[in-house]
Motif scaffolding. Structure first.
Motif, PDB file in Angstrom:
ATOM      1  N   SER A 122       0.799  -1.229   0.000  1.00 33.53           N
ATOM      2  CA  SER A 122       0.000   0.000   0.000  1.00 33.53           C
ATOM      3  C   SER A 122       0.828   1.274   0.000  1.00 33.53           C
ATOM      4  CB  SER A 122      -0.973   0.025   1.195  1.00 33.53           C
ATOM      5  OG  SER A 122      -1.863  -1.055   1.113  1.00 33.53           O
ATOM      6  N   THR A 123       2.109   1.191  -0.428  1.00 31.89           N
ATOM      7  CA  THR A 123       2.944   2.372  -0.586  1.00 31.89           C
ATOM      8  C   THR A 123       3.690   2.253  -1.913  1.00 31.89           C
ATOM      9  OG1 THR A 123       5.107   1.693   0.300  1.00 31.89           O
ATOM     10  CG2 THR A 123       3.377   2.169   1.906  1.00 31.89           C
ATOM     11  N   THR A 124       4.474   3.262  -2.230  1.00 30.66           N
ATOM     12  CA  THR A 124       5.300   3.217  -3.440  1.00 30.66           C
ATOM     13  C   THR A 124       6.767   2.955  -3.107  1.00 30.66           C
ATOM     14  OG1 THR A 124       5.691   5.612  -3.410  1.00 30.66           O
ATOM     15  CG2 THR A 124       3.754   4.829  -4.603  1.00 30.66           C
ATOM     16  N   GLN A 128       0.685   0.586  -5.089  1.00 28.25           N
ATOM     17  CA  GLN A 128       1.756  -0.304  -4.651  1.00 28.25           C
ATOM     18  C   GLN A 128       2.325  -1.120  -5.803  1.00 28.25           C
ATOM     19  OE1 GLN A 128      -0.405  -2.726  -1.867  1.00 28.25           O
ATOM     20  NE2 GLN A 128      -1.355  -3.956  -3.452  1.00 28.25           N
ATOM     21  N   PHE A 129       3.446  -1.790  -5.500  1.00 29.09           N
ATOM     22  CA  PHE A 129       4.095  -2.731  -6.397  1.00 29.09           C
ATOM     23  C   PHE A 129       3.930  -4.139  -5.832  1.00 29.09           C
ATOM     24  CE2 PHE A 129       6.228   1.263  -7.044  1.00 29.09           C
ATOM     25  CZ  PHE A 129       6.572   1.295  -8.395  1.00 29.09           C
ATOM     26  N   GLU A 130       3.807  -5.124  -6.731  1.00 32.60           N
ATOM     27  CA  GLU A 130       3.908  -6.513  -6.294  1.00 32.60           C
ATOM     28  C   GLU A 130       4.796  -7.306  -7.237  1.00 32.60           C
ATOM     29  OE1 GLU A 130       1.456 -10.370  -4.642  1.00 32.60           O
ATOM     30  OE2 GLU A 130       0.322  -8.706  -5.511  1.00 32.60           O
ATOM     31  N   GLY A 131       4.376  -7.501  -8.472  1.00 36.42           N
ATOM     32  CA  GLY A 131       5.181  -8.272  -9.400  1.00 36.42           C
ATOM     33  C   GLY A 131       6.485  -7.567  -9.731  1.00 36.42           C
ATOM     34  N   MET A 132       7.601  -8.291  -9.610  1.00 40.56           N
ATOM     35  CA  MET A 132       8.922  -7.759  -9.939  1.00 40.56           C
ATOM     36  C   MET A 132       9.778  -8.905 -10.453  1.00 40.56           C
ATOM     37  SD  MET A 132       9.612  -5.123  -6.739  1.00 40.56           S
ATOM     38  CE  MET A 132       9.491  -6.360  -5.448  1.00 40.56           C
ATOM     39  N   VAL A 133      10.712  -8.586 -11.375  1.00 39.30           N
ATOM     40  CA  VAL A 133      11.599  -9.618 -11.894  1.00 39.30           C
ATOM     41  C   VAL A 133      12.879  -8.966 -12.399  1.00 39.30           C
ATOM     42  CG1 VAL A 133      10.736  -9.603 -14.282  1.00 39.30           C
ATOM     43  CG2 VAL A 133      11.665 -11.716 -13.314  1.00 39.30           C
ATOM     44  N   TYR A 146      16.376   2.371   0.162  1.00 39.20           N
ATOM     45  CA  TYR A 146      14.966   2.411  -0.187  1.00 39.20           C
ATOM     46  C   TYR A 146      14.808   3.178  -1.493  1.00 39.20           C
ATOM     47  CZ  TYR A 146      13.640   0.970   4.579  1.00 39.20           C
ATOM     48  OH  TYR A 146      13.472   0.295   5.764  1.00 39.20           O
ATOM     49  N   LEU A 147      13.902   2.706  -2.350  1.00 44.54           N
ATOM     50  CA  LEU A 147      13.549   3.391  -3.583  1.00 44.54           C
ATOM     51  C   LEU A 147      12.110   3.867  -3.459  1.00 44.54           C
ATOM     52  CD1 LEU A 147      14.904   0.728  -6.131  1.00 44.54           C
ATOM     53  CD2 LEU A 147      16.181   2.581  -5.010  1.00 44.54           C
ATOM     54  N   ASP A 148      11.877   5.146  -3.672  1.00 43.55           N
ATOM     55  CA  ASP A 148      10.536   5.711  -3.552  1.00 43.55           C
ATOM     56  C   ASP A 148      10.051   6.187  -4.916  1.00 43.55           C
ATOM     57  OD1 ASP A 148       9.954   5.543  -0.660  1.00 43.55           O
ATOM     58  OD2 ASP A 148      11.728   6.817  -0.489  1.00 43.55           O
ATOM     59  N   PHE A 149       9.017   5.538  -5.413  1.00 40.15           N
ATOM     60  CA  PHE A 149       8.485   5.822  -6.732  1.00 40.15           C
ATOM     61  C   PHE A 149       7.341   6.835  -6.654  1.00 40.15           C
ATOM     62  CE2 PHE A 149      10.822   1.995  -7.355  1.00 40.15           C
ATOM     63  CZ  PHE A 149      11.215   1.995  -8.683  1.00 40.15           C
ATOM     64  N   PRO A 150       6.985   7.456  -7.782  1.00 36.74           N
ATOM     65  CA  PRO A 150       5.891   8.433  -7.780  1.00 36.74           C
ATOM     66  C   PRO A 150       4.546   7.789  -7.459  1.00 36.74           C
ATOM     67  CG  PRO A 150       7.212   8.611  -9.794  1.00 36.74           C
ATOM     68  CD  PRO A 150       7.632   7.346  -9.107  1.00 36.74           C
ATOM     69  N   HIS A 151       3.647   8.602  -6.904  1.00 38.89           N
ATOM     70  CA  HIS A 151       2.279   8.134  -6.686  1.00 38.89           C
ATOM     71  C   HIS A 151       1.260   8.964  -7.447  1.00 38.89           C
ATOM     72  CE1 HIS A 151       2.510  11.314  -3.574  1.00 38.89           C
ATOM     73  NE2 HIS A 151       1.227  11.451  -3.823  1.00 38.89           N
ATOM     74  N   ASP A 152       1.701  10.093  -8.009  1.00 39.23           N
ATOM     75  CA  ASP A 152       0.812  10.844  -8.892  1.00 39.23           C
ATOM     76  C   ASP A 152       1.613  11.332 -10.092  1.00 39.23           C
ATOM     77  OD1 ASP A 152       2.283  12.872  -7.667  1.00 39.23           O
ATOM     78  OD2 ASP A 152       0.563  14.215  -7.516  1.00 39.23           O
TER      79      ASP A 152
END
Length: 450
Positions: free
Chosen positions: A200-202, A250-255, A224-230
């Motif tokens: 539930s965060t970026t 949020q993020f889930e799938g990563m590869v 920590y990497l903080d991605f945009p939310h808007d």
């Protein structure tokens, strides 16, 4: 095709331009070859909800390979290639609460995503690992996969006892639930790394695995990497609709794709990011290479008293056309088909329309087509969270490779004693040859797992 959009550390927002889409035929239909046992997300089923599979390739006999699958509160299952249960590992217990156990509301383990690490050194011996994100405890759960006296490989928990929460500073923060979620692992320049997203965060954590005393394995935080939310969209700014003011996309799938120096991350309601594997903190190399069809679409948000949350209505009649039609939110599992020499495919679970989008692994990640898994010998696949594909020939069972997918709506329907439908999930095994033939994708079954 859509050109990648670059995010510079000197620019506070992502600038997005509407681009034309190539005309692509609709998704092709394939079927699953077999399925695992069902699980049920209710009290009688121990609130077990499958999520993410990881395919382990046997070092001598690929036909004896195994599939590990997370079950959230249910722990972890280990399956043979015929979908039969070989081993079940329960979730870890909740930490104690000291002198006030009656008031204890600490969460137990909740395994969310799983990855395979080959040949990690443990007490001087290369050891294969199954690594899982533990959403309940905000840690990694690390299992060794070793042969017993009969040669059968089984799991044992070797997580370092002192492993600290990844995102939380206290048990109270762990209990709040903004914890370890998605996961990707990779080995680069002799170091085994893990990307772990926060629910539930970026925010995404960059961890390094390390051996601890007594044959255990832990990790340390690198960044920590903080991605945009808007995002900038049209004349204003846009962010995905949320049912809670505190939540972010949020993020889930990563590869990881080491051959192309790429880490791919699926921001569920936004799109697919590609960042540099050798410099993940370099925001100038962050690219949004694909966008959900809902990207930039206006919405109405109203409070729902019955659900005690907001409900969202997307206004598609005002769609600015910034998204990709073949990707429907949520964007969930990501997996890589390795055809050698940098060739192969990136697969994306488009959960909103129960399809999987296929992209070229090389160059600018051209979109190649989509497929869905429909009813056949076993029921089809819906609401897929996690999935994993391997190109390796797995003996007589899957001589052209295997795709394992989470099915979030397993059939047939099962009802409890009160007549209510029980929510059932499991894993489906899909013969990769059927997908490759349907989309005219070249096959390569070379074993490059180790």
């Amino acid at each position: 095709m859509n050109q990648p959009v670059r995010l510079s550390s000197r620019i506070p927002a992502l600038i997005l331009l509407a681009t034309a889409h190539w005309a692509v035929a609709g998704p092709v239909s394939v079927t699953a070859a077999l399925e695992t046992r069902p699980h049920f997300d209710d009290a009688y089923g121990n609130f077990t909800d499958v999520d993410d599979p990881a395919i382990w390739i046997h070092p001598q006999d690929p036909g004896a390979s195994l599939v590990a699958g997370t079950l959230k509160y249910g722990g972890l299952d280990l399956y043979t290639l015929d979908g039969k249960l070989l081993q079940h590992v329960p979730a870890r217990r909740a930490p104690g609460c000291g002198d006030e156990p009656a008031d204890c509301d600490n969460a137990p383990g909740r395994l969310n995503n799983a990855e395979i690490v080959y040949g990690y050194p443990v007490q001087g011996k290369n050891t294969d690992l199954v690594v899982a994100s533990d959403r309940g405890l905000d840690t990694l759960a690390i299992f060794a996969l070793r042969p017993g006296s009969d040669g059968q490989y089984l799991l044992s928990d070797i997580t370092a006892p002192g492993a600290k929460p990844i995102f939380s500073a206290s048990q109270q923060e762990v209990n709040a639930g903004y914890t370890a979620y998605g996961l990707a692992t990779y080995t680069y320049q002799g170091k085994t790394m893990a990307l772990v997203s926060q629910n539930s965060t970026t925010r995404v954590a960059l961890l390094e695995l390390r051996e601890e005393p007594a044959g255990s394995v832990g990790y340390r935080l690198r960044d920590y990497l903080d991605f945009p939310h808007d995002f900038a969209a049209g004349d204003g700014r846009w962010s995905p609709c949320s049912d809670d003011d505190a939540d972010r996309p949020q993020f889930e799938g990563m590869v990881a794709d080491i051959a192309h120096n790429a880490l791919y991350l699926a921001q569920e309601d936004v799109g697919i990011w590609r960042i540099a594997l050798n410099a993940p903190q370099d925001r100038e190399q962050w690219q949004l290479i694909a966008r959900a069809a809902e990207f930039g679409v206006p919405y109405q948000r109203n409070w729902d008293d019955a659900e005690n949350e907001y409900s969202c209505t997307l206004l598609f009649d005002q769609n600015p056309g910034l998204g990709d039609k073949h990707l429907r939110e949520d964007l969930e599992g990501l997996t890589l088909y390795d055809a050698g020499d940098g060739k192969g495919y990136l697969l994306v679970s488009s959960q909103g329309d129960n399809t999987v989008a296929v992209y070229d692994r090389s160059g600018e990640n051209a979109y190649l087509g989509s497929f869905r898994v429909d009813d056949g010998v076993v029921d089809g696949v819906n609401e897929t969270d996690g999935m994993m594909v391997t190109n390796v020939a797995l003996g007589k069972a899957f001589p052209s490779g295997l795709l394992v997918m989470h099915d979030g709506n397993n059939q047939p329907r099962v009802y409890d004693d009160a007549g209510a439908e029980r929510e059932s999930t499991n894993f489906k095994f899909v013969d990769w040859e059927e997908v490759a033939r349907s989309l005219d994708l070249p096959l390569d079954t070379g074993n490059r797992a180790r």
